[in-house]
Design a protein around this motif. Structure first.
Motif, mmCIF file in Angstrom:
data_model
loop_
_atom_site.group_PDB
_atom_site.id
_atom_site.type_symbol
_atom_site.label_atom_id
_atom_site.label_comp_id
_atom_site.label_asym_id
_atom_site.label_seq_id
_atom_site.Cartn_x
_atom_site.Cartn_y
_atom_site.Cartn_z
ATOM 1 N N PHE A 116 0.825 -1.201 0.000
ATOM 2 C CA PHE A 116 0.000 0.000 0.000
ATOM 3 C C PHE A 116 0.862 1.255 0.000
ATOM 4 C CE2 PHE A 116 -2.453 -3.437 1.689
ATOM 5 C CZ PHE A 116 -3.705 -3.276 1.107
ATOM 6 N N MET A 117 0.423 2.245 -0.751
ATOM 7 C CA MET A 117 1.138 3.513 -0.859
ATOM 8 C C MET A 117 0.970 4.314 0.437
ATOM 9 S SD MET A 117 2.500 3.419 -3.936
ATOM 10 C CE MET A 117 2.788 5.061 -4.593
ATOM 11 N N PRO A 118 1.850 5.300 0.711
ATOM 12 C CA PRO A 118 1.947 5.851 2.064
ATOM 13 C C PRO A 118 1.073 7.053 2.417
ATOM 14 C CG PRO A 118 3.772 6.653 0.740
ATOM 15 C CD PRO A 118 2.980 5.713 -0.145
ATOM 16 N N LEU A 119 0.635 7.870 1.439
ATOM 17 C CA LEU A 119 0.052 9.160 1.816
ATOM 18 C C LEU A 119 -1.242 9.010 2.611
ATOM 19 C CD1 LEU A 119 0.229 12.194 1.770
ATOM 20 C CD2 LEU A 119 -0.911 12.200 -0.459
ATOM 21 N N TYR A 120 -2.144 8.142 2.180
ATOM 22 C CA TYR A 120 -3.410 7.968 2.894
ATOM 23 C C TYR A 120 -3.188 7.446 4.313
ATOM 24 C CZ TYR A 120 -8.194 6.295 3.799
ATOM 25 O OH TYR A 120 -9.429 6.053 4.356
ATOM 26 N N PRO A 121 -2.372 6.399 4.538
ATOM 27 C CA PRO A 121 -2.108 5.988 5.927
ATOM 28 C C PRO A 121 -1.451 7.085 6.766
ATOM 29 C CG PRO A 121 -1.452 4.256 4.411
ATOM 30 C CD PRO A 121 -1.778 5.457 3.579
ATOM 31 N N MET A 122 -0.597 7.907 6.148
ATOM 32 C CA MET A 122 0.012 9.012 6.890
ATOM 33 C C MET A 122 -1.038 10.023 7.321
ATOM 34 S SD MET A 122 3.434 9.576 4.565
ATOM 35 C CE MET A 122 3.933 11.079 5.411
ATOM 36 N N MET A 123 -2.000 10.312 6.449
ATOM 37 C CA MET A 123 -3.083 11.229 6.804
ATOM 38 C C MET A 123 -3.922 10.656 7.941
ATOM 39 S SD MET A 123 -4.195 12.302 2.908
ATOM 40 C CE MET A 123 -5.547 13.390 3.391
ATOM 41 N N ILE A 124 -4.172 9.350 7.886
ATOM 42 C CA ILE A 124 -4.916 8.700 8.975
ATOM 43 C C ILE A 124 -4.156 8.844 10.287
ATOM 44 C CG2 ILE A 124 -5.758 6.489 9.859
ATOM 45 C CD1 ILE A 124 -6.276 5.633 6.986
ATOM 46 N N TRP A 125 -2.864 8.603 10.243
ATOM 47 C CA TRP A 125 -2.032 8.680 11.452
ATOM 48 C C TRP A 125 -2.090 10.078 12.069
ATOM 49 C CZ3 TRP A 125 2.397 11.549 12.596
ATOM 50 C CH2 TRP A 125 3.061 11.180 13.771
ATOM 51 N N LEU A 126 -2.065 11.103 11.225
ATOM 52 C CA LEU A 126 -2.084 12.480 11.727
ATOM 53 C C LEU A 126 -3.393 12.792 12.459
ATOM 54 C CD1 LEU A 126 -0.474 14.436 8.748
ATOM 55 C CD2 LEU A 126 0.479 14.108 11.040
ATOM 56 N N GLY A 264 9.536 9.552 -4.283
ATOM 57 C CA GLY A 264 9.837 9.703 -2.863
ATOM 58 C C GLY A 264 9.582 8.419 -2.092
ATOM 59 N N PHE A 265 8.508 7.716 -2.413
ATOM 60 C CA PHE A 265 8.209 6.444 -1.749
ATOM 61 C C PHE A 265 9.269 5.402 -2.085
ATOM 62 C CE2 PHE A 265 5.237 2.591 -1.430
ATOM 63 C CZ PHE A 265 5.419 2.477 -0.066
ATOM 64 N N ALA A 266 9.726 5.389 -3.330
ATOM 65 C CA ALA A 266 10.770 4.434 -3.729
ATOM 66 C C ALA A 266 12.072 4.687 -2.965
ATOM 67 C CB ALA A 266 11.005 4.533 -5.235
ATOM 68 N N ILE A 267 12.413 5.961 -2.790
ATOM 69 C CA ILE A 267 13.625 6.293 -2.025
ATOM 70 C C ILE A 267 13.482 5.842 -0.576
ATOM 71 C CG2 ILE A 267 15.022 8.200 -1.137
ATOM 72 C CD1 ILE A 267 14.371 9.686 -3.765
ATOM 73 N N PHE A 268 12.306 6.081 0.006
ATOM 74 C CA PHE A 268 12.065 5.627 1.377
ATOM 75 C C PHE A 268 12.191 4.101 1.475
ATOM 76 C CE2 PHE A 268 8.805 3.563 3.991
ATOM 77 C CZ PHE A 268 9.268 3.881 5.261
ATOM 78 N N LEU A 269 11.582 3.380 0.527
ATOM 79 C CA LEU A 269 11.645 1.919 0.565
ATOM 80 C C LEU A 269 13.063 1.408 0.394
ATOM 81 C CD1 LEU A 269 8.482 0.948 -1.545
ATOM 82 C CD2 LEU A 269 8.782 0.720 0.925
ATOM 83 N N ARG A 271 15.752 2.780 1.525
ATOM 84 C CA ARG A 271 16.409 2.878 2.828
ATOM 85 C C ARG A 271 15.758 1.954 3.856
ATOM 86 N NH1 ARG A 271 19.780 7.052 3.785
ATOM 87 N NH2 ARG A 271 19.223 6.999 6.010
ATOM 88 N N TRP A 272 14.442 1.744 3.737
ATOM 89 C CA TRP A 272 13.698 0.986 4.746
ATOM 90 C C TRP A 272 13.838 -0.521 4.555
ATOM 91 C CZ3 TRP A 272 11.424 2.688 9.092
ATOM 92 C CH2 TRP A 272 10.479 1.877 9.737
ATOM 93 N N THR A 273 13.808 -0.951 3.301
ATOM 94 C CA THR A 273 13.819 -2.391 3.020
ATOM 95 C C THR A 273 15.043 -2.855 2.232
ATOM 96 O OG1 THR A 273 12.658 -2.248 0.897
ATOM 97 C CG2 THR A 273 11.309 -2.317 2.893
ATOM 98 N N GLY A 274 15.762 -1.914 1.662
ATOM 99 C CA GLY A 274 16.899 -2.278 0.821
ATOM 100 C C GLY A 274 16.561 -2.373 -0.655
ATOM 101 N N SER A 275 15.289 -2.161 -1.013
ATOM 102 C CA SER A 275 14.875 -2.235 -2.413
ATOM 103 C C SER A 275 13.881 -1.124 -2.717
ATOM 104 C CB SER A 275 14.233 -3.582 -2.725
ATOM 105 O OG SER A 275 13.617 -3.555 -4.007
ATOM 106 N N PRO A 276 14.134 -0.302 -3.756
ATOM 107 C CA PRO A 276 13.175 0.745 -4.119
ATOM 108 C C PRO A 276 11.885 0.180 -4.712
ATOM 109 C CG PRO A 276 14.926 0.632 -5.739
ATOM 110 C CD PRO A 276 15.321 -0.284 -4.629
ATOM 111 N N LEU A 277 11.902 -1.087 -5.094
ATOM 112 C CA LEU A 277 10.740 -1.724 -5.706
ATOM 113 C C LEU A 277 10.031 -2.673 -4.741
ATOM 114 C CD1 LEU A 277 12.219 -2.543 -9.226
ATOM 115 C CD2 LEU A 277 10.847 -0.560 -8.546
ATOM 116 N N ALA A 278 10.239 -2.484 -3.439
ATOM 117 C CA ALA A 278 9.636 -3.385 -2.451
ATOM 118 C C ALA A 278 8.114 -3.384 -2.547
ATOM 119 C CB ALA A 278 10.079 -2.996 -1.045
#
Length: 421
Positions: A116-126, A264-269, A271-278
């Motif tokens: 799942f992509m990050p923006l909607y869960p981030m909005m929920i978290w806020l 931006g999500f690919a860059i985060f992934l 660093r987070w998982t070791g793969s931009p295509l996670a």
């Protein structure tokens, strides 16, 4: 009671109905769209409440007989929260609570938040700090769905005129796919941003169009269709005014910014998982997503087998998968909508055509999520053109069928695992 006394209440009801219609006709297009959207949300709330009551009653009776499920539906106590966070909703909530796994589980059907992509869960978290996870998710979905409806109504009016635009937005509001605006789903955010980007492109507000598209690509994979959408707008502007024109070159800002969310999500992934295509890998392996030109033919063959070989289907009574049936009906609607859109091509800008065709191709080639009402509303010009193109009895008949489908399909989506939105 006399005949005259009996006729008076009926006449009063007719006058009240006419007053409501007249009031709606006199409102601005934006208010008209908003009023119809709110009416559709009330309808979905009633459907969810009735479904909840039916499940509780049936569950109580079957519990006395020692049963805990009926034809694949678990007869546990149902709440509005469980209904409106059904299917992917619970995964969006889980993502907002626990964020992403650190690695891809290379096992089909493992289902993790990496899909799942990050923006909607981030909005929920806020918002969850004030409203709780479910309350935040549903509020964002409903508010963004309302914003999308108003903006899409503006697009319909600009394309086809006020009267046709009003027919289009009425058909849109009660189309069965809009159930996702009353669930914890991200389509409201996606469509609000994409429709906003389309309006901004039409007004040559390149920077803000690119910003909207860039945020959209952080919400859903389908939003990557915004990149060619912005790209064609820039090419048209440069072709019209010439490369030497500095203002024309500024149009390139939109397609440059459009993929920012996904990048931006690919860059985060990375660093987070070791793969931009996670995210892509998780969808392909864990969620069994794949793309094939034979997606719809395979669904058709599978559905025919289900009709004659009992037990093949997994999401419906008698072994018939309701998702397959709806995918075939959605494919027919999609092709019909494309035909109507072609008939009205002179009124629809090329940017909207690019968005529609890209999303349509994604739906027609997806092995897991072929055309269904939710995918059809993402390709929203296809839904709008039905309302805009039809008139009189044909329009009323189409609207009644949309309402019928909404009332029949929504409870199945809310209370069980037979029919995904």
């Amino acid at each position: 009671m006399t005949t005259l006394q009996q006729a008076q209440p009926a006449q009063a009801r007719r006058w009240n109905l006419e007053a409501v219609r007249a009031g709606l006709r006199d409102t601005s297009p934006a208010r008209y769209a908003l009023y119809l959207y709110l009416a559709s949300r009330v309808l979905y709330l009633v459907i969810a409440a009735v479904s909840m009551g039916v499940v509780d009653i049936v569950g109580a009776h079957t519990a006395l007989a020692g049963a805990h499920n009926w034809e694949g539906i678990t007869l546990a106590h149902s709440t509005l929260g469980t209904e409106m966070s059904n299917w992917d909703g619970k995964w969006y909530l889980l993502t907002s609570e626990n964020w992403y796994y650190h690695h891809v589980i290379r096992e089909a059907g493992s289902y993790t938040t990496l899909g799942f992509m990050p923006l909607y869960p981030m909005m929920i978290w806020l918002l969850a700090h004030a409203l709780g996870n479910f309350g935040a998710g549903l509020l964002i979905s409903m508010v963004s769905g309302g914003i999308a409806t108003v903006l899409i109504g503006q697009l319909a009016q600009e394309w086809w005129g006020e009267q046709a635009g009003r027919r289009a937005i009425a058909f849109w509001c009660f189309f069965p796919g809009t159930i996702v605006f009353s669930m914890v789903y991200s389509e409201g955010v996606t469509l609000a941003l994409i429709s906003g980007a389309l309006l901004l492109l039409q007004r040559k507000r390149w920077l803000w169009a690119g910003v909207c598209a860039g945020f959209a690509t952080a919400v859903a994979p389908a939003a990557l269709a915004a990149v060619p959408m912005c790209g064609i707008a820039a090419l048209m502007e440069i072709h019209r005014r010439g490369w030497r024109d500095r203002a024309a070159r500024r149009s390139l800002i939109a397609p440059i910014l459009a993929p920012a969310g996904a990048i931006g999500f690919a860059i985060f992934l990375w660093r987070w998982t070791g793969s931009p295509l996670a995210d892509y890998t998780a969808q392909r392996i864990e969620w069994s997503e794949s793309t094939t030109l034979l997606a719809v033919p395979k669904v058709a063959i599978q559905f025919v087998h289900q009709l004659f070989i009992s037990g093949v289907g997994t999401h419906g009574p008698g072994g018939v998968d309701l998702n397959d049936a709806l995918a075939l009906a959605g494919t027919a609607f999609l092709l019909w909508g494309l035909k109507l859109l072609w008939d009205h091509r002179s009124r629809v800008p090329l940017t909207a055509w690019v968005w529609t065709l890209c999303v349509s191709v994604l739906a027609l080639t997806s092995a897991k999520t072929p055309p269904n009402p939710r995918l059809l509303i993402v390709s929203f010009p296809i839904v709008l053109v039905v309302g805009a193109a039809l008139r009189g009895r044909a329009y009323n008949r189409a609207l009644r069928w949309a309402l019928f489908a909404t009332v029949v399909l929504s409870p199945i989506t809310y209370i069980g695992m037979w029919l995904r939105p």
